[in-house]
Design an enzyme around this catalytic site. Structure first.
Site, short mmCIF file in Angstrom:
data_model
loop_
_atom_site.label_atom_id
_atom_site.label_comp_id
_atom_site.label_asym_id
_atom_site.label_seq_id
_atom_site.Cartn_x
_atom_site.Cartn_y
_atom_site.Cartn_z
N HIS A 147 45.48 24.16 46.44
CA HIS A 147 44.04 24.12 46.19
C HIS A 147 43.34 25.39 46.61
CE1 HIS A 147 40.10 22.38 45.83
NE2 HIS A 147 39.85 22.45 47.12
N ARG A 159 41.19 25.75 55.98
CA ARG A 159 39.74 25.79 55.66
C ARG A 159 39.10 24.41 55.78
NH1 ARG A 159 36.91 24.73 50.84
NH2 ARG A 159 38.93 24.13 50.01
N ARG A 219 42.28 18.39 56.34
CA ARG A 219 43.07 18.33 55.11
C ARG A 219 44.57 18.55 55.31
NH1 ARG A 219 39.83 21.39 50.55
NH2 ARG A 219 38.39 19.66 50.68
N GLU A 239 37.42 33.71 47.63
CA GLU A 239 38.76 33.23 48.01
C GLU A 239 39.78 34.36 48.13
OE1 GLU A 239 40.08 29.91 45.67
OE2 GLU A 239 42.02 29.81 46.67
N LYS A 299 38.57 37.47 33.17
CA LYS A 299 39.79 37.33 32.36
C LYS A 299 39.59 36.45 31.13
CE LYS A 299 42.96 35.92 35.44
NZ LYS A 299 44.30 35.68 36.00
N GLY A 305 33.18 18.88 45.49
CA GLY A 305 32.51 18.42 46.71
C GLY A 305 31.16 19.05 46.96
N ASP A 312 45.42 37.70 41.36
CA ASP A 312 45.33 39.08 40.87
C ASP A 312 44.74 40.04 41.91
OD1 ASP A 312 46.24 37.97 38.52
OD2 ASP A 312 44.27 37.92 37.58
N GLU A 329 32.70 15.19 54.21
CA GLU A 329 34.12 15.36 53.84
C GLU A 329 34.93 15.44 55.13
OE1 GLU A 329 35.02 17.98 50.34
OE2 GLU A 329 32.88 18.36 50.45
N ALA A 385 37.19 29.15 39.53
CA ALA A 385 37.43 28.01 40.44
C ALA A 385 36.10 27.39 40.85
CB ALA A 385 38.21 28.48 41.66
N HIS A 398 45.42 20.38 48.54
CA HIS A 398 44.41 19.32 48.54
C HIS A 398 45.16 17.99 48.54
CE1 HIS A 398 41.02 16.78 47.65
NE2 HIS A 398 40.21 17.82 47.80
#
Ligand code: SIN
Length: 540
Positions: A345, A380, A284, A369, A34, A47, A217, A113, A41, A238
Site C-alpha cells: 500500500h 506510517r 497497520r 510518497e 505518465k 480514508g 520511478d 483509523e 495514488a 494494507h
C-alpha cells in the site's frame, strides 16, 4: 529537442499539484505525468487526511500516535513540524475548493483509523483522494503558467556531474530527460528546480492496491543520479484489500474498522484481541501480520471484515463507494462480511529529503510518497500521507521561491538525449516476463514475514534480472514498459539491500531471524548512498 522551465514537477498527485500551485504565480511550471493528470495514488485514497481539528485533540497526541505507529523511528522534530502545520494545510485544500464531509450541525465530520487516539481524519465520504484530486486538478488546469505534459515519463535526471561527465562533491540537478509516450521521443527539460512527486512503488510486488503507475520511478531515477535513499525496507501492507478474483486488490478503507468493523476468521472467530490491546484498531503492521499469521495457520485464502452489526443506512451513507464496489462483485457488506487480504500500500522509505523536501542533490526536491522525510519512521500512521504531501510541497515551494532570483553558478550546456545504436526490440516478451518475475519474487521472499534466507534468494534473482535488463536497456529503443521495469528492479534491489542490513524486527520489517527490536544497534534510519556517477562508456 529541449524545453526550458523554472519548475519541473514530475507527478500529479497531491504533492506535485500543491507545489505547482504554490509556485506558478512566480514562474513557468512544466507538469509531467505518465498517464492522464488525475491518475495518481491520491485519486484512490479513501480514508482521509489526519489533522488536529477538534478541541478534545492536541498536537502532542497526534505526534505521539505518529511516533508510536512508526515504532519510534520517526524524527520527532519532523513529526512536530508536520503535525503543527496540519490545520493550515487542510485550510489551504479547502481554499482550493476541496469539500470535506460535514455532520448535520455543519461541523466537519472527523473519522477514525488504526493507531489514532482521537477522531481526527477529515474525509470526503470514502473517496477523499478523488475529491482532493478533483479540486487541485481544476485549479492547476486554469493556471496560465502551468503547462501540462500528460503521457510523458521521466527517463533520468540531468545533473551537473552528468553534464560535465565527471563526479562532483556537490551535485546539482539541471532537469530531466522525459519520454513522450505518444511518439517514444525523449526531450531534455532544463529546469531551475526539479521536483520528484512520483508517488510510491507498490507495483514492485505482485499484489498491491496502488495504481499501475506506482513503479517507484522517482526513487529509482533519483538514486541513479546520486540521491541518497533511506528506510526502503519499510513497505507498508494494507491489511484489508478485497479478496476476489476480479477485484485487482480494491482497498477496503481502514475507516470501516474505525467505524466498528471486526476482523474474523472463516469460522467467525474475531482474532484481533489475541494480538493487540487496540484490537481491530491496532497499528497497520500488527493487523497485517495478524491476518497473515491466521491465514497461514488455518490454510485460509482470506479473512473477513464484518460490519453487518451496523445500520445499513449508516454503512451506505459513510462508505458509498466501497458499498457499491463490493456489491458489483456480488458482496452486500450490509448483510455479509467482506473477504479481505493484505496487499502492498505505501512505501515509508524513499529519497532522503530534508525539512524543505530537498535531497542531497541541490535543487532536486522529493515530496510525497517518493520521499523519506522522517515522518513515518518504521510504519506510517493511517492518513498521515496526504498531510505530509501538502506540508512538504508547501515548504519545498517556499524555499524554491526564495532562491528563484539567486544568480546561478556557471551551468554546463544540457546535451540532447543520445539513443546510441539502439534498435527496435523484437522481444518485448522479455520485458513482460521480467516484470512478472520481479513482482512474484518480491511477494514470495520479501513480504510481511522475512528471513535472511528468503532475502538472499530474492537478491540473487534480482541481480540476474538486473543484468539482463541492463543489457537490454542499452541495446533497444526506450519504451515506457522498459523504463518502468528498470525502475522496479532498482527499487526491488534497494528494498532487499535495506532489509538485509536491518538485523532486528521493527514496524513493517519483521524477520524470523531477528524477531525482537534492538534499540541499541538499530534505532536509526537505513541509508543507502546514491549511485556514484559513471562515465557513459561504463554505464550499465
Ligand atoms: C485507508 O483508507 O485505509 C487508507 C488510508 C491511508 O492509508 O492513509
Amino acid at each position: 529537442m529541449k524545453i526550458t522551465t523554472d519548475f519541473l514537477v514530475i507527478g500529479t498527485g497531491i504533492a506535485g499539484l500543491t507545489y505547482a500551485l504554490k509556485v506558478a504565480d512566480q514562474g513557468t511550471v512544466s507538469l509531467v505525468t505518465k498517464r492522464d493528470i488525475d491518475v495518481s495514488a491520491t485519486q484512490l485514497a479513501q480514508g482521509g487526511i489526519a489533522t488536529v481539528f477538534s478541541a478534545e485533540d492536541s498536537f502532542a497526541e497526534h505526534a505521539e500516535d505518529t511516533i508510536v505507529a512508526g515504532a519510534y523511528l520517526s524524527d520527532p522534530e519532523v513529526v512536530d513540524l508536520v503535525v503543527a502545520a496540519g490545520p493550515q494545510a487542510v485550510r489551504d485544500l479547502i481554499d482550493w475548493g476541496v469539500q470535506f464531509s460535514r455532520k448535520e450541525d455543519d461541523q466537519y465530520d472527523l473519522t477514525r483509523e488504526g493507531g489514532h487516539s482521537h477522531r481526527r481524519i477529515l474525509h470526503a465520504k470514502d473517496a477523499t483522494g478523488k475529491e482532493i484530486e478533483r479540486a487541485l486538478v481544476e485549479a492547476a488546469s486554469k493556471h496560465p503558467n502551468i503547462t501540462l505534459y500528460q503521457h510523458h515519463i521521466a527517463v533520468d535526471l540531468i545533473t551537473e556531474a552528468k553534464a560535465r561527465q565527471q563526479p562532483l562533491e556537490k551535485n546539482r540537478c539541471l532537469g530531466a530527460y522525459i519520454l513522450d509516450k505518444n511518439n517514444n521521443e525523449v526531450t531534455a527539460f532544463g529546469a531551475r528546480f526539479t521536483v520528484l512527486a512520483t508517488g510510491g512503488a507498490g507495483k514492485v510486488y505482485l499484489y498491491t492496491c496502488n495504481p499501475d503507475i506506482a513503479t517507484g520511478d522517482g526513487v529509482a531515477i533519483g538514486w541513479r543520479a546520486g540521491a541518497d535513499v533511506a528506510n526502503m525496507e519499510f513497505m507498508q501492507f494494507h491489511p484489508t484489500t478485497l479478496y476476489h478474483p476480479h477485484a485487482k486488490s480494491f482497498l477496503i478503507s481502514e475507516a470501516v474498522r474505525g467505524e466498528g468493523a471486526i476482523l474474523r476468521r472463516a469460522d467467525g472467530y474475531a482474532f484481533m484481541p489475541d494480538y493487540h490491546p487496540l484490537e481491530d484498531l491496532a497499528p497497520r503492521d500488527i493487523v497485517a501480520r495478524a491476518i497473515d499469521s491466521e491465514m497461514k495457520k488455518y490454510g485460509d485464502d482470506s479473512v473477513f471484515l464484518d460490519i453487518t452489526h451496523k445500520d445499513p443506512a449508516f454503512i451506505k451513507d459513510h462508505f458509498p463507494m466501497i458499498y457499491e464496489t463490493c456489491l458489483g462483485f456480488g458482496i452486500d457488506m450490509t448483510r455479509e462480511p467482506i473477504p479481505v487480504v493484505p496487499a502492498t500500500h505505501y512505501l515509508c522509505g524513499g529519497l532522503r529529503a530534508d525539512k524543505d523536501g530537498e535531497t542531497n542533490i541541490q535543487n532536486l526536491f522529493a515530496i510525497g510518497e517518493v520521499a523519506c522525510t522522517g515522518l513515518h519512521g518504521a510504519n506510517r500512521l493511517a492518513s498521515n500521507s496526504l498531510l505530509e504531501g501538502v506540508v512538504f510541497a508547501k515548504r519545498a515551494a517556499e524555499i524554491s521561491l526564495s532562491r528563484l532570483d539567486e544568480e546561478l553558478p556557471p551551468t554546463p550546456a544540457i546535451v540532447p538525449w543520445d539513443c546510441g545504436n539502439a534498435t527496435d526490440s523484437d522481444e518485448e516478451v522479455i520485458v513482460a516476463h521480467n516484470w512478472d518475475e520481479i513482482r512474484r519474487c518480491m511477494w514470495n521472499y520479501v513480504g510481511i514475514v522475512r528471513s535472511d534466507k528468503r532475502l538472499k534468494r530474492a537478491m540473487n534473482r534480482i541481480d540476474m534480472i538486473q543484468k539482463e535488463i541492463d543489457e537490454y536497456y542499452w541495446n533497444f529503443h526506450l519504451t515506457s514498459d522498459l523504463i518502468e521495469l528498470r525502475n522496479i528492479t532498482t527499487v526491488a534491489k534497494l528494498i532487499v539491500q535495506s532489509a538485509l542490513s536491518r538485523h532486528e524486527s521493527r514496524g513493517l520489517h519483521y524477520t524470523i531471524d531477528y524477531p525482537e527490536k534492538d534499540d541499541a544497534q538499530f534505532l536509526h534510519d537505513t541509508i543507502i548512498p546514491g549511485a556514484k556517477y559513471q562515465p557513459p562508456d561504463t554505464q550499465q
